[in-house]
Enzyme design. Structure first.
Site, PDB file in Angstrom:
ATOM      1  N   ARG A  36      49.000 -15.296   4.990  1.00 50.10           N
ATOM      2  CA  ARG A  36      48.831 -15.226   3.539  1.00 50.10           C
ATOM      3  C   ARG A  36      49.904 -14.293   3.024  1.00 50.10           C
ATOM      4  O   ARG A  36      50.137 -13.236   3.633  1.00 50.10           O
ATOM      5  CB  ARG A  36      47.444 -14.661   3.246  1.00 50.10           C
ATOM      6  CG  ARG A  36      47.076 -14.657   1.796  1.00 50.10           C
ATOM      7  CD  ARG A  36      45.736 -13.982   1.589  1.00 50.10           C
ATOM      8  NE  ARG A  36      45.911 -12.584   1.265  1.00 50.10           N
ATOM      9  CZ  ARG A  36      44.947 -11.822   0.722  1.00 50.10           C
ATOM     10  NH1 ARG A  36      43.752 -12.324   0.479  1.00 50.10           N
ATOM     11  NH2 ARG A  36      45.172 -10.561   0.457  1.00 50.10           N
ATOM     12  N   TYR A  85      45.696  -6.428  -6.555  1.00 46.28           N
ATOM     13  CA  TYR A  85      44.939  -6.993  -5.446  1.00 46.28           C
ATOM     14  C   TYR A  85      45.863  -7.435  -4.296  1.00 46.28           C
ATOM     15  O   TYR A  85      46.882  -8.077  -4.529  1.00 46.28           O
ATOM     16  CB  TYR A  85      44.105  -8.208  -5.903  1.00 46.28           C
ATOM     17  CG  TYR A  85      43.595  -8.922  -4.701  1.00 46.28           C
ATOM     18  CD1 TYR A  85      42.542  -8.384  -3.975  1.00 46.28           C
ATOM     19  CD2 TYR A  85      44.253 -10.043  -4.199  1.00 46.28           C
ATOM     20  CE1 TYR A  85      42.132  -8.955  -2.793  1.00 46.28           C
ATOM     21  CE2 TYR A  85      43.848 -10.628  -3.015  1.00 46.28           C
ATOM     22  CZ  TYR A  85      42.794 -10.075  -2.324  1.00 46.28           C
ATOM     23  OH  TYR A  85      42.410 -10.632  -1.136  1.00 46.28           O
ATOM     24  N   ASP A 110      46.594 -15.815  -2.381  1.00 45.44           N
ATOM     25  CA  ASP A 110      45.306 -15.589  -3.058  1.00 45.44           C
ATOM     26  C   ASP A 110      45.556 -15.105  -4.480  1.00 45.44           C
ATOM     27  O   ASP A 110      46.097 -14.014  -4.694  1.00 45.44           O
ATOM     28  CB  ASP A 110      44.522 -14.528  -2.262  1.00 45.44           C
ATOM     29  CG  ASP A 110      43.069 -14.411  -2.704  1.00 45.44           C
ATOM     30  OD1 ASP A 110      42.714 -14.978  -3.759  1.00 45.44           O
ATOM     31  OD2 ASP A 110      42.307 -13.736  -1.992  1.00 45.44           O
ATOM     32  N   HIS A 125      43.111 -14.576  -6.528  1.00 45.90           N
ATOM     33  CA  HIS A 125      41.973 -13.678  -6.764  1.00 45.90           C
ATOM     34  C   HIS A 125      41.413 -13.809  -8.179  1.00 45.90           C
ATOM     35  O   HIS A 125      41.220 -12.814  -8.886  1.00 45.90           O
ATOM     36  CB  HIS A 125      42.349 -12.225  -6.439  1.00 45.90           C
ATOM     37  CG  HIS A 125      41.261 -11.492  -5.713  1.00 45.90           C
ATOM     38  ND1 HIS A 125      40.488 -10.544  -6.316  1.00 45.90           N
ATOM     39  CD2 HIS A 125      40.809 -11.571  -4.442  1.00 45.90           C
ATOM     40  CE1 HIS A 125      39.604 -10.058  -5.447  1.00 45.90           C
ATOM     41  NE2 HIS A 125      39.781 -10.690  -4.289  1.00 45.90           N
ATOM     42  N   GLU A 171      44.614 -19.961  -3.261  1.00 40.29           N
ATOM     43  CA  GLU A 171      43.203 -19.548  -3.211  1.00 40.29           C
ATOM     44  C   GLU A 171      42.704 -19.004  -4.542  1.00 40.29           C
ATOM     45  O   GLU A 171      43.413 -18.229  -5.199  1.00 40.29           O
ATOM     46  CB  GLU A 171      43.101 -18.474  -2.121  1.00 40.29           C
ATOM     47  CG  GLU A 171      41.732 -17.879  -1.945  1.00 40.29           C
ATOM     48  CD  GLU A 171      41.727 -16.926  -0.751  1.00 40.29           C
ATOM     49  OE1 GLU A 171      42.531 -17.146   0.192  1.00 40.29           O
ATOM     50  OE2 GLU A 171      40.953 -15.970  -0.768  1.00 40.29           O
ATOM     51  N   GLU A 220      34.916 -17.906  -1.561  1.00 43.76           N
ATOM     52  CA  GLU A 220      34.492 -16.697  -0.846  1.00 43.76           C
ATOM     53  C   GLU A 220      33.327 -15.997  -1.533  1.00 43.76           C
ATOM     54  O   GLU A 220      32.604 -15.256  -0.881  1.00 43.76           O
ATOM     55  CB  GLU A 220      35.676 -15.733  -0.637  1.00 43.76           C
ATOM     56  CG  GLU A 220      36.220 -15.126  -1.901  1.00 43.76           C
ATOM     57  CD  GLU A 220      37.420 -14.210  -1.651  1.00 43.76           C
ATOM     58  OE1 GLU A 220      38.241 -14.546  -0.795  1.00 43.76           O
ATOM     59  OE2 GLU A 220      37.500 -13.168  -2.319  1.00 43.76           O
ATOM     60  N   ARG A 229      35.746 -21.970   1.228  1.00 43.10           N
ATOM     61  CA  ARG A 229      35.922 -20.651   1.867  1.00 43.10           C
ATOM     62  C   ARG A 229      34.635 -19.835   1.977  1.00 43.10           C
ATOM     63  O   ARG A 229      34.676 -18.620   2.131  1.00 43.10           O
ATOM     64  CB  ARG A 229      36.987 -19.863   1.098  1.00 43.10           C
ATOM     65  CG  ARG A 229      38.364 -20.394   1.397  1.00 43.10           C
ATOM     66  CD  ARG A 229      39.514 -19.538   0.966  1.00 43.10           C
ATOM     67  NE  ARG A 229      39.264 -18.149   0.775  1.00 43.10           N
ATOM     68  CZ  ARG A 229      39.311 -17.220   1.742  1.00 43.10           C
ATOM     69  NH1 ARG A 229      39.610 -17.561   2.978  1.00 43.10           N
ATOM     70  NH2 ARG A 229      39.074 -15.960   1.444  1.00 43.10           N
ATOM     71  N   GLU A 248      40.274 -17.021   8.045  1.00 46.58           N
ATOM     72  CA  GLU A 248      40.920 -15.752   7.692  1.00 46.58           C
ATOM     73  C   GLU A 248      40.573 -14.698   8.745  1.00 46.58           C
ATOM     74  O   GLU A 248      39.443 -14.628   9.216  1.00 46.58           O
ATOM     75  CB  GLU A 248      40.410 -15.283   6.323  1.00 46.58           C
ATOM     76  CG  GLU A 248      41.032 -13.981   5.850  1.00 46.58           C
ATOM     77  CD  GLU A 248      40.534 -13.569   4.463  1.00 46.58           C
ATOM     78  OE1 GLU A 248      39.454 -14.016   4.041  1.00 46.58           O
ATOM     79  OE2 GLU A 248      41.237 -12.795   3.802  1.00 46.58           O
ATOM     80  N   TRP A 307      38.912  -8.947 -11.559  1.00 50.57           N
ATOM     81  CA  TRP A 307      39.637  -8.285 -10.473  1.00 50.57           C
ATOM     82  C   TRP A 307      39.821  -9.258  -9.338  1.00 50.57           C
ATOM     83  O   TRP A 307      38.964 -10.070  -9.043  1.00 50.57           O
ATOM     84  CB  TRP A 307      38.894  -7.046  -9.971  1.00 50.57           C
ATOM     85  CG  TRP A 307      39.668  -6.435  -8.826  1.00 50.57           C
ATOM     86  CD1 TRP A 307      40.826  -5.709  -8.921  1.00 50.57           C
ATOM     87  CD2 TRP A 307      39.374  -6.539  -7.432  1.00 50.57           C
ATOM     88  NE1 TRP A 307      41.264  -5.368  -7.666  1.00 50.57           N
ATOM     89  CE2 TRP A 307      40.403  -5.864  -6.737  1.00 50.57           C
ATOM     90  CE3 TRP A 307      38.349  -7.155  -6.708  1.00 50.57           C
ATOM     91  CZ2 TRP A 307      40.433  -5.771  -5.340  1.00 50.57           C
ATOM     92  CZ3 TRP A 307      38.364  -7.074  -5.327  1.00 50.57           C
ATOM     93  CH2 TRP A 307      39.404  -6.383  -4.647  1.00 50.57           C
TER      94      TRP A 307
HETATM   95  C1  CS2 Z   1      39.795 -11.547  -0.439  1.00 47.24           C
HETATM   96  C2  CS2 Z   1      38.910 -10.421  -0.108  1.00 47.24           C
HETATM   97  O1  CS2 Z   1      40.223 -11.855   1.813  1.00 47.24           O
HETATM   98  C3  CS2 Z   1      40.240 -12.382   0.710  1.00 47.24           C
HETATM   99  O2  CS2 Z   1      40.612 -13.497   0.489  1.00 47.24           O
HETATM  100  O3  CS2 Z   1      39.732 -12.205  -1.604  1.00 47.24           O
HETATM  101  O4  CS2 Z   1      39.726  -9.419   0.406  1.00 47.24           O
HETATM  102  C4  CS2 Z   1      38.059  -9.851  -1.240  1.00 47.24           C
HETATM  103  O5  CS2 Z   1      38.862  -9.218  -2.196  1.00 47.24           O
HETATM  104  C5  CS2 Z   1      37.110  -8.863  -0.664  1.00 47.24           C
HETATM  105  O6  CS2 Z   1      36.368  -9.468   0.344  1.00 47.24           O
HETATM  106  C6  CS2 Z   1      36.213  -8.300  -1.733  1.00 47.24           C
HETATM  107  O7  CS2 Z   1      35.256  -7.486  -1.164  1.00 47.24           O
HETATM  108 MG    MG Z   2      40.283 -14.222  -1.401  1.00 43.68          MG
END
Ligand code: CS2
Ligand code: MG
Length: 401
Positions: A147, A159, A209, A211, A235, A261, A282, A338, A401
């Site tokens: 990634r 992030y 990602d 996010h 993502e 996620e 995911r 991941e 976020w």
């Molecule tokens: C993330 C995570 O790994 C990922 O793809 O989006 O790091 C996420 O930010 C955290 O699990 C939040 O607790």
């Molecule tokens: Mg993620």
């Protein structure tokens, strides 16, 4: 055999983890991850107050019935707290069933569908040169997929970027605040893919990602701009409470999409999967109701050409990672897993038998999940309140976020 006792262990070997340990009257034990980053104590209380008393005396072999009992029996269905608590029980019961059968859990799920679980690592940098160095380190270690994240000029503390050896976004008890600029981000991201493809060629699998930061039309624009770089996936381009939003993105780009996620049930993903609006789902064992429910999500995905790409950040414990690997090995529609290695302290609290080799993770061959919690070691690391950050736009508006 009956469940004789169950207890919740909360510990913080570098970050917080919530673990459920179930013990039978014949001395067989099983573990389940119940960690929900930033909301750990809510799940711990849910388990202790509302779930454990109802487990005592039950037959640990009745995994499906126990799942249905906890899901239907709560009346208040779904939600990350409830589903993480159910997941912990479910995972621990699969662990027990494997130990009783003398088989690793993947054998109970139908056996091996592949030789190893392909994983991706997290390369990141504060600039393009530092990102390239980070990617090179993963390639040297044998990773086949990475990634890539880098900070757009002028944006700091965003992030996915960290110079620390172990990435951990949760810090202060009251969330820290970060600033986000969509124009700066959209302008910059294609350039990191151009640089990484120029340096490492076409065969390295790449993901990115977002996010949850964009709107559907912004995501469509980004997906289109990234098409020349053949991503494995983009993502979480937009928050997915509105599954229908992905129709618009899909109309405009062939960049594959990965979402889920933060999902905790099959209902969160039913439109995304059945209309084939995404390419990878995911969701994870810990947040989506355990092995039993995640298997159901993955089976639905298999019907619609959607592959799996389970979340595996460091805020999921080695117990969750172990469970994920057994599922990944067994299902027909596995995509990519991941993987962010945990700290040495975390590995010592959770002794486990999975191993990384040449870009693949291999689950333990021990009966059950092949992972445990060392409670004496865990006791050395008491809980510390820590929250995930929040994000605001440059004018102060709250953002995702
Ligand atoms: C993330 C995570 O790994 C990922 O793809 O989006 O790091 C996420 O930010 C955290 O699990 C939040 O607790
Ligand atoms: Mg993620």
């Amino acid at each position: 055999m009956r469940i004789a006792s169950a207890r919740v262990v909360v510990c913080s070997p570098g970050r917080n983890f919530v673990t459920l340990k179930i013990e039978t009257d014949e001395g067989v034990t099983g573990v389940g991850d119940a960690t929900l980053n930033g909301r750990e104590m809510a799940v711990a209380a849910y388990l202790t107050e509302h779930v454990i008393p109802a487990l005592i005396g039950r037959d640990p072999a009745r995994i499906e019935d126990t799942w249905q009992y906890l899901y239907r029996g709560a009346y208040w269905r779904r939600g990350p707290v409830t589903m993480s608590a159910i997941a912990a029980v479910d995972t621990a019961l699969w662990d027990i069933k494997g130990k009783v059968a003398g088989l690793p859990v993947y054998q109970l799920l139908g056996g091996r569908s592949r030789e190893g679980v392909t994983v991706y690592g997290h390369a990141n940098g504060t600039s393009v040169p530092s990102l390239l160095e980070s990617v090179a380190r993963f390639v040297e270690q044998g990773y086949r997929a990475v990634r890539i994240q880098a900070s757009p000029p002028g944006m700091t503390d965003i992030y996915g970027i960290s110079t620390a050896p172990i990435y951990e976004p949760a810090s202060s008890a009251i969330p820290s605040e970060t600033i986000w600029s969509t124009p700066a981000y959209l302008d910059f991201i294609p350039s990191i893919f151009a640089a990484v493809r120029a340096e490492f060629g076409p065969s390295l699998r790449l993901t990115h990602d977002v996010h949850h930061r964009l709107t559907p039309i912004e995501a469509a624009r980004l997906g289109r701009a990234l098409e020349p770089y053949a991503l494995t996936w983009l993502e979480d381009p937009v928050p997915a409470e509105s599954q229908e939003a992905y129709r618009l993105i899909r109309q405009h780009t062939t960049t594959p999409l990965a979402v889920g996620e933060v999902f905790n049930s099959i209902w969160d993903a039913s439109t995304l999967i059945s209309e084939q609006l995404i390419d990878y789902i995911r969701a994870t064992v810990v947040h989506a109701g355990g092995i039993t429910h995640l298997r159901r999500v993955f089976d639905l995905a298999a019907l619609h050409h959607v592959r799996t790409g389970s979340h595996g950040a460091t805020d999921l414990s080695p117990v969750c990672m172990s469970a994920a690997l057994h599922l990944d090995l067994a299902i027909p529609n596995f995509g990519l897993q991941e993987y962010m290695p945990h700290s040495a302290e975390t590995d010592a609290v959770f002794p486990h038998g999975y191993r990384f080799e040449a870009g693949y993770l291999h689950p333990s061959e021990e009966p059950g999940l092949g992972v445990d919690i060392d409670e004496a070691e865990a006791a050395r690391y008491p809980y510390r309140a820590a929250s995930l950050p929040v994000a605001r736009l440059e004018d102060g508006t709250m953002h995702n976020w």
